[in-house]
Design an enzyme around this catalytic site. Structure first.
Site, PDB file in Angstrom:
ATOM      1  N   LYS A  65      17.585  23.627  -3.356  1.00  0.00           N
ATOM      2  CA  LYS A  65      16.495  24.511  -3.801  1.00  0.00           C
ATOM      3  C   LYS A  65      15.621  24.927  -2.619  1.00  0.00           C
ATOM      4  O   LYS A  65      15.297  26.119  -2.475  1.00  0.00           O
ATOM      5  CB  LYS A  65      15.656  23.809  -4.883  1.00  0.00           C
ATOM      6  CG  LYS A  65      16.439  23.535  -6.163  1.00  0.00           C
ATOM      7  CD  LYS A  65      15.569  22.945  -7.249  1.00  0.00           C
ATOM      8  CE  LYS A  65      15.110  21.545  -6.950  1.00  0.00           C
ATOM      9  NZ  LYS A  65      16.232  20.572  -6.926  1.00  0.00           N
ATOM     10  N   THR A  66      15.251  23.994  -1.774  1.00  0.00           N
ATOM     11  CA  THR A  66      14.439  24.330  -0.597  1.00  0.00           C
ATOM     12  C   THR A  66      15.208  25.239   0.352  1.00  0.00           C
ATOM     13  O   THR A  66      14.663  26.197   0.911  1.00  0.00           O
ATOM     14  CB  THR A  66      13.995  23.051   0.130  1.00  0.00           C
ATOM     15  OG1 THR A  66      13.261  22.220  -0.774  1.00  0.00           O
ATOM     16  CG2 THR A  66      13.117  23.390   1.331  1.00  0.00           C
ATOM     17  N   ASP A 110       7.271  23.521  -4.077  1.00  0.00           N
ATOM     18  CA  ASP A 110       8.191  22.488  -4.551  1.00  0.00           C
ATOM     19  C   ASP A 110       7.497  21.662  -5.633  1.00  0.00           C
ATOM     20  O   ASP A 110       6.264  21.544  -5.648  1.00  0.00           O
ATOM     21  CB  ASP A 110       8.601  21.604  -3.373  1.00  0.00           C
ATOM     22  CG  ASP A 110       9.843  20.788  -3.669  1.00  0.00           C
ATOM     23  OD1 ASP A 110      10.504  21.061  -4.687  1.00  0.00           O
ATOM     24  OD2 ASP A 110      10.169  19.888  -2.878  1.00  0.00           O
ATOM     25  N   THR A 159      12.486  19.841 -10.678  1.00  0.00           N
ATOM     26  CA  THR A 159      13.541  18.988 -11.223  1.00  0.00           C
ATOM     27  C   THR A 159      13.314  18.739 -12.706  1.00  0.00           C
ATOM     28  O   THR A 159      14.141  18.116 -13.363  1.00  0.00           O
ATOM     29  CB  THR A 159      13.568  17.631 -10.501  1.00  0.00           C
ATOM     30  OG1 THR A 159      12.270  17.011 -10.608  1.00  0.00           O
ATOM     31  CG2 THR A 159      13.904  17.811  -9.024  1.00  0.00           C
ATOM     32  N   ARG A 218      22.898  16.939  -0.187  1.00  0.00           N
ATOM     33  CA  ARG A 218      21.975  16.149   0.630  1.00  0.00           C
ATOM     34  C   ARG A 218      22.525  14.742   0.855  1.00  0.00           C
ATOM     35  O   ARG A 218      22.465  14.203   1.967  1.00  0.00           O
ATOM     36  CB  ARG A 218      20.600  16.065  -0.038  1.00  0.00           C
ATOM     37  CG  ARG A 218      19.591  15.236   0.756  1.00  0.00           C
ATOM     38  CD  ARG A 218      18.293  15.084   0.005  1.00  0.00           C
ATOM     39  NE  ARG A 218      17.634  16.372  -0.189  1.00  0.00           N
ATOM     40  CZ  ARG A 218      16.652  16.590  -1.062  1.00  0.00           C
ATOM     41  NH1 ARG A 218      16.228  15.601  -1.829  1.00  0.00           N
ATOM     42  NH2 ARG A 218      16.105  17.775  -1.171  1.00  0.00           N
TER      43      ARG A 218
END
Length: 341
Positions: A65-66, A110, A159, A218
């Protein structure tokens, strides 16, 4: 001195993680549908010479997402401003942030679901009309002063999309849900990262890391770095990371064959052994393993549910037969498992 070394190591890890991020949608692996939708959104904004519509990205941690927010700014050729929901606890915090934006800037928030309610209400007007109302004074003498904002694109990441109020969710022009990655997609991520880290990683080793990465890029990159470290220390004259190196490195870091780590197994162990398979409440389970309930719910549970080890029921969390089998524990007499419901 040890604290200084620790800080330096953290900064190095962050720098490496940042270097591994793809810089464009063309380089971004996986999420094919979302990439196509974003590309259309950005191309249309570029042709019409306007800021792109506001974007909401939801999904489990670690799926990109980032990275996608950074790509939106890069492909729009606009600056990026980074913030987070927990840092915006007052309407004044948001007002200061919004009033400092330059035309076309991309604002990434975020964990947007963790913003203060007063800030959320201010954000409604900012997203829709590019203005905010600032209250001056208190009580009967309070005055509302409108402040025009530079047009901007908000990229929100969450999330927990269910925690966003409907008025906020409805103001996003595009909403995307990021899915867990397939093993073949993770292998592509690992191959790209291995080349950038100068790690000789045979296909069988890539597949093994991908299999233990929980469908999350990640985690795949994190495990790859640990395998690299293991080869540097124990590889001798060989620079290739063999399947044995991968297995040894991940065993050292308590990552098992299914990608479960120490915390995952602690949650399963407590659920199966201490609470006889459940049902048990989230807060009780979190106390039993000494972890925050939010961490259990957002980091641990999604994967355990996905691989069929636990399930949420109206009465609490329940272990399945597969969880007992993975731990090698016989089911207790009278224990409830989801398979029995």
């Amino acid at each position: 001195m040890s604290e200084v070394r620790g800080d330096a190591q953290d900064e190095t890890e962050l720098a490496v993680e940042g270097a591994l991020r793809p810089g464009s949608l063309a380089e971004f692996v996986g999420q094919t549908k979302v990439r196509g939708q974003l590309q259309l959104l950005l191309d249309a904004a570029r042709i019409q010479q306007r800021p792109a519509d506001h974007i909401l990205l939801s999904g489990p941690p670690g799926l990109g997402k980032t990275t996608l927010a950074m790509i939106v700014a890069h492909e729009s050729e606009k600056p990026l401003r980074l913030s987070s929901g927990p840092a915006i606890q007052h309407a004044g915090d948001l007002a200061a942030l919004l009033s400092s934006l330059v035309p076309g800037e991309v604002l990434f928030i975020d964990e947007i679901h963790r913003m203060a309610r007063s800030a959320e209400e201010m954000l409604y007007l900012a997203m829709e009309d590019f203005r905010i109302d600032i209250m001056v004074g208190k009580g009967a003498g309070a005055t509302s002063i409108p402040l025009d904002l530079a047009p901007f694109t908000l990229v929100g990441a969450t999330t927990r999309s269910g925690m966003l109020p409907n008025p906020l969710r409805d103001r996003f022009g595009f909403t995307a849900h990021l899915e867990y990655y397939e093993p073949n997609e993770l292998e592509q991520v690992i191959a790209r990262s291995a080349s950038m880290l100068d790690v000789d990683l045979p296909p069988v080793s890539r597949a093994e890391i991908a299999r233990r990465s929980r469908g999350t890029p990640r985690i795949a990159n994190r495990l790859l770095r640990r395998v690299r470290d293991y080869v540097v220390v124990h590889g001798g004259s060989s620079s290739a990371a063999t399947i044995g190196d991968v297995a040894a490195a991940l065993e050292l870091y308590d990552v098992d064959d299914l990608g479960l780590d120490r915390l995952d197994r602690a949650v399963l162990d407590a659920l199966v052994r201490r609470f006889r398979g459940g049902p048990v409440g989230l807060n009780t389970l979190a106390v039993a393993v000494g972890e925050e309930a939010d961490t259990i719910e957002s980091v641990v549970e999604p994967y355990l549910v996905r691989i069929g080890f636990t399930e949420r029921t109206p009465r609490g969390r329940v272990a399945t037969r597969a969880a007992y089998a993975h731990l090698g524990v016989p089911r207790h007499d009278g224990a409830l498992a989801l398979d029995d419901l």
